[in-house]
Design a protein around this motif. Structure first.
Motif, mmCIF file in Angstrom:
data_model
loop_
_atom_site.group_PDB
_atom_site.id
_atom_site.type_symbol
_atom_site.label_atom_id
_atom_site.label_comp_id
_atom_site.label_asym_id
_atom_site.label_seq_id
_atom_site.Cartn_x
_atom_site.Cartn_y
_atom_site.Cartn_z
ATOM 1 N N UNK A 1 -64.904 38.408 -0.254
ATOM 2 C CA UNK A 1 -64.346 37.461 0.717
ATOM 3 C C UNK A 1 -62.973 36.954 0.292
ATOM 4 N N UNK A 2 -62.700 36.938 -0.994
ATOM 5 C CA UNK A 2 -61.453 36.343 -1.498
ATOM 6 C C UNK A 2 -60.213 36.945 -0.843
ATOM 7 N N UNK A 3 -60.028 38.254 -0.851
ATOM 8 C CA UNK A 3 -58.808 38.788 -0.229
ATOM 9 C C UNK A 3 -58.784 38.667 1.295
ATOM 10 N N UNK A 4 -59.944 38.406 1.903
ATOM 11 C CA UNK A 4 -60.002 38.296 3.358
ATOM 12 C C UNK A 4 -59.533 36.938 3.865
ATOM 13 N N UNK A 5 -59.453 35.958 2.976
ATOM 14 C CA UNK A 5 -59.104 34.596 3.396
ATOM 15 C C UNK A 5 -57.598 34.439 3.492
ATOM 16 N N UNK A 6 -57.136 34.302 4.707
ATOM 17 C CA UNK A 6 -55.739 33.966 4.958
ATOM 18 C C UNK A 6 -55.666 32.583 5.609
ATOM 19 N N UNK A 7 -56.456 32.414 6.668
ATOM 20 C CA UNK A 7 -56.438 31.150 7.413
ATOM 21 C C UNK A 7 -57.803 30.469 7.318
ATOM 22 N N UNK A 8 -57.839 29.225 7.765
ATOM 23 C CA UNK A 8 -59.098 28.486 7.833
ATOM 24 C C UNK A 8 -60.058 29.206 8.778
ATOM 25 N N UNK A 9 -59.557 29.753 9.849
ATOM 26 C CA UNK A 9 -60.395 30.497 10.798
ATOM 27 C C UNK A 9 -61.050 31.691 10.104
ATOM 28 N N UNK A 10 -60.369 32.317 9.152
ATOM 29 C CA UNK A 10 -60.970 33.431 8.411
ATOM 30 C C UNK A 10 -62.215 32.969 7.658
ATOM 31 N N UNK A 11 -62.159 31.784 7.066
ATOM 32 C CA UNK A 11 -63.326 31.250 6.351
ATOM 33 C C UNK A 11 -64.459 31.017 7.343
ATOM 34 N N UNK A 12 -64.124 30.491 8.497
ATOM 35 C CA UNK A 12 -65.119 30.256 9.540
ATOM 36 C C UNK A 12 -65.782 31.575 9.947
ATOM 37 N N UNK A 13 -64.989 32.619 10.129
ATOM 38 C CA UNK A 13 -65.535 33.934 10.483
ATOM 39 C C UNK A 13 -66.451 34.460 9.379
ATOM 40 N N UNK A 14 -66.057 34.263 8.121
ATOM 41 C CA UNK A 14 -66.883 34.725 7.003
ATOM 42 C C UNK A 14 -68.236 34.020 7.000
ATOM 43 N N UNK A 15 -68.232 32.717 7.278
ATOM 44 C CA UNK A 15 -69.487 31.959 7.345
ATOM 45 C C UNK A 15 -70.368 32.510 8.465
ATOM 46 N N UNK A 16 -69.795 32.669 9.639
ATOM 47 C CA UNK A 16 -70.557 33.171 10.792
ATOM 48 C C UNK A 16 -71.065 34.589 10.554
ATOM 49 N N UNK A 17 -70.247 35.432 9.942
ATOM 50 C CA UNK A 17 -70.668 36.805 9.650
ATOM 51 C C UNK A 17 -71.830 36.813 8.657
ATOM 52 N N UNK A 18 -71.764 35.945 7.642
ATOM 53 C CA UNK A 18 -72.831 35.865 6.653
ATOM 54 C C UNK A 18 -74.132 35.412 7.317
ATOM 55 N N UNK A 19 -74.040 34.429 8.202
ATOM 56 C CA UNK A 19 -75.231 33.964 8.925
ATOM 57 C C UNK A 19 -75.810 35.079 9.787
ATOM 58 N N UNK A 20 -74.951 35.831 10.430
ATOM 59 C CA UNK A 20 -75.402 36.927 11.289
ATOM 60 C C UNK A 20 -76.099 38.014 10.462
ATOM 61 N N UNK A 21 -75.531 38.354 9.299
ATOM 62 C CA UNK A 21 -76.160 39.354 8.424
ATOM 63 C C UNK A 21 -77.539 38.882 7.973
ATOM 64 N N UNK A 22 -77.631 37.601 7.597
ATOM 65 C CA UNK A 22 -78.923 37.063 7.158
ATOM 66 C C UNK A 22 -79.939 37.112 8.302
ATOM 67 N N UNK A 23 -79.516 36.719 9.499
ATOM 68 C CA UNK A 23 -80.420 36.713 10.650
ATOM 69 C C UNK A 23 -80.916 38.124 10.968
ATOM 70 N N UNK A 24 -80.053 39.111 10.844
ATOM 71 C CA UNK A 24 -80.464 40.477 11.164
ATOM 72 C C UNK A 24 -81.440 41.017 10.111
#
Length: 90
Positions: free
Chosen positions: A64-87
């Motif tokens: 995740x470290x290199x993927x973080x550019x903006x605050x929105x990127x962190x938000x997307x990472x959180x949502x993606x992690x939740x989605x992976x866990x749910x699946x």
């Protein structure tokens, strides 16, 4: 990448966490460039992502470290992690 974003209360929690962990008094917006905030270095960014994992109960991983550019990127990472866990849970 997940297009479903956080609810406003979670977004404010994320912004508060960023201000706290990066010791930043500036206003945080979704488009704020995290690495350009005053005093940000690689260790602070790593601590921030660790705090995000604990605070939002997600697993972002080191990739995740290199993927973080903006605050929105962190938000997307959180949502993606939740989605992976749910699946995996279903």
């Amino acid at each position: 990448m997940n297009t479903q974003l956080m609810i406003p209360q979670e977004r404010e929690q994320l912004h508060s966490l960023i201000r706290e962990k990066l010791e930043c008094a500036e206003e945080i917006e979704d488009t704020t460039l995290v690495r350009e905030l005053p005093g940000v270095d690689s260790m602070k960014l790593l601590r921030l992502l660790g705090a995000v994992e604990l605070g939002f109960q997600v697993n972002l991983g080191f990739e995740a470290i290199p993927q973080v550019q903006t605050v929105r990127d962190i938000e997307h990472l959180i949502c993606d992690s939740r989605e992976r866990y749910a699946s995996r849970a279903s």
